[in-house]
Scaffold this motif. Structure first.
Motif, PDB file in Angstrom:
ATOM      1  N   GLU A  85       2.346   4.817  10.315  1.00  0.00           N
ATOM      2  CA  GLU A  85       2.605   6.141  10.910  1.00  0.00           C
ATOM      3  C   GLU A  85       3.311   7.014   9.897  1.00  0.00           C
ATOM      4  O   GLU A  85       4.093   6.512   9.077  1.00  0.00           O
ATOM      5  N   LYS A  86       3.090   8.306   9.990  1.00  0.00           N
ATOM      6  CA  LYS A  86       3.754   9.209   9.036  1.00  0.00           C
ATOM      7  C   LYS A  86       5.249   9.294   9.359  1.00  0.00           C
ATOM      8  O   LYS A  86       5.658   9.154  10.522  1.00  0.00           O
ATOM      9  N   LYS A  87       6.014   9.527   8.330  1.00  0.00           N
ATOM     10  CA  LYS A  87       7.456   9.697   8.550  1.00  0.00           C
ATOM     11  C   LYS A  87       7.704  11.071   9.163  1.00  0.00           C
ATOM     12  O   LYS A  87       6.928  12.016   8.938  1.00  0.00           O
ATOM     13  N   ALA A  88       8.804  11.186   9.913  1.00  0.00           N
ATOM     14  CA  ALA A  88       9.127  12.458  10.568  1.00  0.00           C
ATOM     15  C   ALA A  88       9.203  13.574   9.519  1.00  0.00           C
ATOM     16  O   ALA A  88       9.741  13.375   8.421  1.00  0.00           O
ATOM     17  N   GLY A  89       8.630  14.710   9.861  1.00  0.00           N
ATOM     18  CA  GLY A  89       8.728  15.880   8.995  1.00  0.00           C
ATOM     19  C   GLY A  89       7.707  15.930   7.867  1.00  0.00           C
ATOM     20  O   GLY A  89       7.631  16.912   7.147  1.00  0.00           O
ATOM     21  N   LYS A  90       6.932  14.864   7.679  1.00  0.00           N
ATOM     22  CA  LYS A  90       5.939  14.866   6.594  1.00  0.00           C
ATOM     23  C   LYS A  90       4.608  15.441   7.093  1.00  0.00           C
ATOM     24  O   LYS A  90       4.225  15.221   8.242  1.00  0.00           O
ATOM     25  N   GLN A 123       0.827  -1.217   0.000  1.00  0.00           N
ATOM     26  CA  GLN A 123       0.000   0.000   0.000  1.00  0.00           C
ATOM     27  C   GLN A 123       0.858   1.263   0.000  1.00  0.00           C
ATOM     28  O   GLN A 123       0.370   2.361  -0.259  1.00  0.00           O
ATOM     29  N   LEU A 124       2.153   1.074   0.342  1.00  0.00           N
ATOM     30  CA  LEU A 124       3.018   2.248   0.463  1.00  0.00           C
ATOM     31  C   LEU A 124       3.767   2.557  -0.831  1.00  0.00           C
ATOM     32  O   LEU A 124       4.523   3.515  -0.908  1.00  0.00           O
ATOM     33  N   LYS A 125       3.534   1.706  -1.829  1.00  0.00           N
ATOM     34  CA  LYS A 125       4.271   1.846  -3.085  1.00  0.00           C
ATOM     35  C   LYS A 125       4.089   3.246  -3.695  1.00  0.00           C
ATOM     36  O   LYS A 125       5.011   3.844  -4.208  1.00  0.00           O
ATOM     37  N   TYR A 126       2.835   3.760  -3.586  1.00  0.00           N
ATOM     38  CA  TYR A 126       2.556   5.054  -4.211  1.00  0.00           C
ATOM     39  C   TYR A 126       2.572   6.208  -3.206  1.00  0.00           C
ATOM     40  O   TYR A 126       2.175   7.310  -3.517  1.00  0.00           O
ATOM     41  N   ASN A 127       2.899   5.903  -1.974  1.00  0.00           N
ATOM     42  CA  ASN A 127       2.857   6.970  -0.969  1.00  0.00           C
ATOM     43  C   ASN A 127       4.057   6.837  -0.034  1.00  0.00           C
ATOM     44  O   ASN A 127       4.132   5.917   0.789  1.00  0.00           O
ATOM     45  N   ASP A 128       4.952   7.776  -0.178  1.00  0.00           N
ATOM     46  CA  ASP A 128       6.216   7.710   0.551  1.00  0.00           C
ATOM     47  C   ASP A 128       6.143   8.409   1.911  1.00  0.00           C
ATOM     48  O   ASP A 128       7.130   8.553   2.612  1.00  0.00           O
ATOM     49  N   ASN A 129       4.938   8.867   2.281  1.00  0.00           N
ATOM     50  CA  ASN A 129       4.827   9.647   3.518  1.00  0.00           C
ATOM     51  C   ASN A 129       4.766   8.784   4.773  1.00  0.00           C
ATOM     52  O   ASN A 129       4.847   9.295   5.880  1.00  0.00           O
TER      53      ASN A 129
END
Ligand code: NAI
Length: 487
Positions: free
Chosen positions: A441-446, A403-409
């Motif tokens: 969880e969102k990556k730091a800074g996103k 599911q994260l393939k298109y969303n790097d956040n």
């Protein structure tokens, strides 16, 4: 002028004990006027889904006070308990139950010379009593436990005020915040905040299992205890047992606009119609209602007569000295009437002055809504609950990562099963059911949006059945979700 209240006789033994109590009130010349309302089993049977007529609802809302007998909820018809509905709909947020040793009512503690005088204040609206439950998979049922800051504050403030009014020195908050860190944790936090406003009352907290152990070994340690709804329900029946059973347990459901006074016990179908029920619990509820309304000297007169009667060994069939013949409900009530004006010899005499008689009528135009303002909130991720067939945790993790393939956040941070982490680390000995929690969880800074989180869930639904979604929030910088066991 008389104060008007709504009265519902109830089902089973309800009409018998209500008539006994109202006869005692009349003999004492209590200045109350009754409007009898249509509520209970027969009104369910007649097709009223709430168990009361519209007129009954309007009358209770107009008068603001209901004195009620026990009511039966028809079983297996999908209807909700009328008792619970009434408390919730009218926001009677505090359930006060006073338990004390009565001379003439033998218990293990009275025989050991240990007097008990404990008041339980139970939150009455929230917790699992919202009855919000779902089957997420055929094998997995979940219920929502709702604890709110305004709801906790209402009942806790009531408990402190009650303690002050009764001249108590201490109030304990019982909880399970060591396990339920956000729900019971919130209740405890609110208790500790409000306690600062009542320095005259010694406040403490106790874990509810420890409380139960201490209540049955040293009940004299406690004066007043405030609890959340379900824990309060269980602990208050425990306390009823300490003082002789449900026949002696009164209950007041207090709200800002409407209050309901009733006995703790039910309709006692096994003895209904025989005229032998014990009216004491309803009478004690009626006595606290009189005090609540301001008729304190009448309350004292009736309570003294009850205590005197019990001291004389007069009893109904469910308690007391079996060598003395038991009285019928009416016989017991008549004995109390005959003893009006007398004072108990063994128990302290209840002294009281009349306080101001309160009007309970309030006209509301809209529902009250309470929101804590000014707290910075941040959305940091999502827990997606999925049914994943027979997949093992690492197989599910591979699907989730897709599911994260298109969303790097985002990162996939954890998968748990029944609250225990099973990925990225876990134990082969953890047994699984077919519902997992998958945490992103969102990556730091996103910066992320709720829409993105919903997209992840929507995409995931192509690979696994989504059961439910919970967003991960931070409030005032603190995380508003729990970590998994082992995370
Ligand atoms: P219950 O409290 O009616 O009866 C339990 C036992 O205690 C029975 O043996 C009964 O005879 C005895 N008992 C109860 N009150 C008594 C009294 N005043 N004098 C002498 N003995 C007494 O509990 P149960 O059987 O679980 O429930 C019966 C019905 O009552 C159910 O339909 C239930 O939903 C309803 N109920 C209503 C309540 C309310 O209106 N607030 C509270 C609890 C139950």
């Amino acid at each position: 002028m008389k104060t008007k209240i709504a009265v519902a006789n109830g089902d089973g033994i309800g009409p018998e004990i209500m008539s006994a109590v109202l006869n005692i009130f009349e003999a004492s010349n209590v200045q109350l006027e009754y409007e009898f309302v249509e509520m209970g089993k027969s009104y369910f049977d007649a097709g009223h889904s709430t168990g009361m007529t519209d007129k009954a609802k309007a009358t209770i809302e107009e008068l603001g006070l209901l004195f009620k007998g026990p009511m039966e909820t028809p079983k297996g018809k999908g209807v909700k308990s009328i008792n619970v509905t009434a408390r919730k709909v009218w926001n009677t947020y505090a359930n006060q139950r006073d338990f004390r040793s009565l001379n003439g009512v033998d218990t293990v503690f009275s025989k050991a010379g240990i007097p008990i005088n404990i008041t339980i204040v139970r939150e009455n609206i929230e917790d699992t009593y919202g009855g919000i439950e779902h089957l997420l998979t055929y094998d997995v049922a979940v219920g929502r436990r709702i604890i709110t800051r305004p709801g906790s504050a209402q009942v806790i403030r009531y408990a402190f005020e009650m303690a002050r009014r009764k001249g108590y020195k201490k109030l304990a908050c019982a909880h399970k915040a060591n396990i339920m860190k956000l729900t019971d944790g919130m209740f405890l936090e609110v208790f500790q905040e409000i306690a600062k406003e009542y320095p005259d009352i010694e406040s403490s907290d106790i874990i509810v299992d420890d409380l139960c152990m201490k209540l049955v070994s040293k009940p004299q340690m406690f004066e007043a205890i405030v609890l959340t709804n379900l824990q309060g329900d269980i602990v208050s029946d425990l306390c009823a047992g300490l003082v002789g059973g449900l026949g002696f347990a009164p209950s007041a459901n207090i709200g800002d606009n409407i209050s309901i006074f009733e006995a703790v016990h039910g309709t006692a179908p096994d003895i209904a119609g025989y005229g032998i029920a014990n009216p004491t619990a309803l009478l004690l509820s009626g006595i606290s209602m009189l005090r609540f309304l301001g008729f304190s000297s009448k309350a004292a007169e009736i309570e003294n007569a009850l205590l005197y009667t019990l001291e004389q060994g007069i009893h109904t069939g469910d308690f007391g000295d079996k060598s003395i013949p038991s009285q019928t409900t009416k016989g017991f009530a008549d004995a109390i009437i005959g003893n009006l004006g007398k004072s108990p010899a063994k128990s302290p005499v209840i002294a009281s002055e009349d306080t101001e008689v309160k009007s309970r009528v309030s006209q509301l135009l809209k529902n009250k809504l309470t929101v804590t303002e000014g707290i910075k909130e941040e959305m940091v991720g999502v827990d997606i609950f999925v049914e994943a067939g027979n997949l093992q945790p690492n197989e599910l993790a591979e699907l989730a990562k897709k599911q994260l393939k298109y969303n790097d956040n985002f990162d996939l941070v954890m998968i748990s099963n029944r609250g225990t982490q099973v990925w990225p680390t876990g134990s082969i000995f953890t047994e699984l059911v077919n519902e997992y929690r998958v945490r992103f969880e969102k990556k730091a800074g996103k910066d992320i949006t709720q829409r993105e989180l919903l997209h992840i869930a929507a995409d995931f639904s192509q690979d696994a059945k989504i059961c439910s979604v919970e967003f991960l929030m931070k409030f005032g910088g603190k995380i508003g979700y729990t970590l998994a066991q082992g995370q």
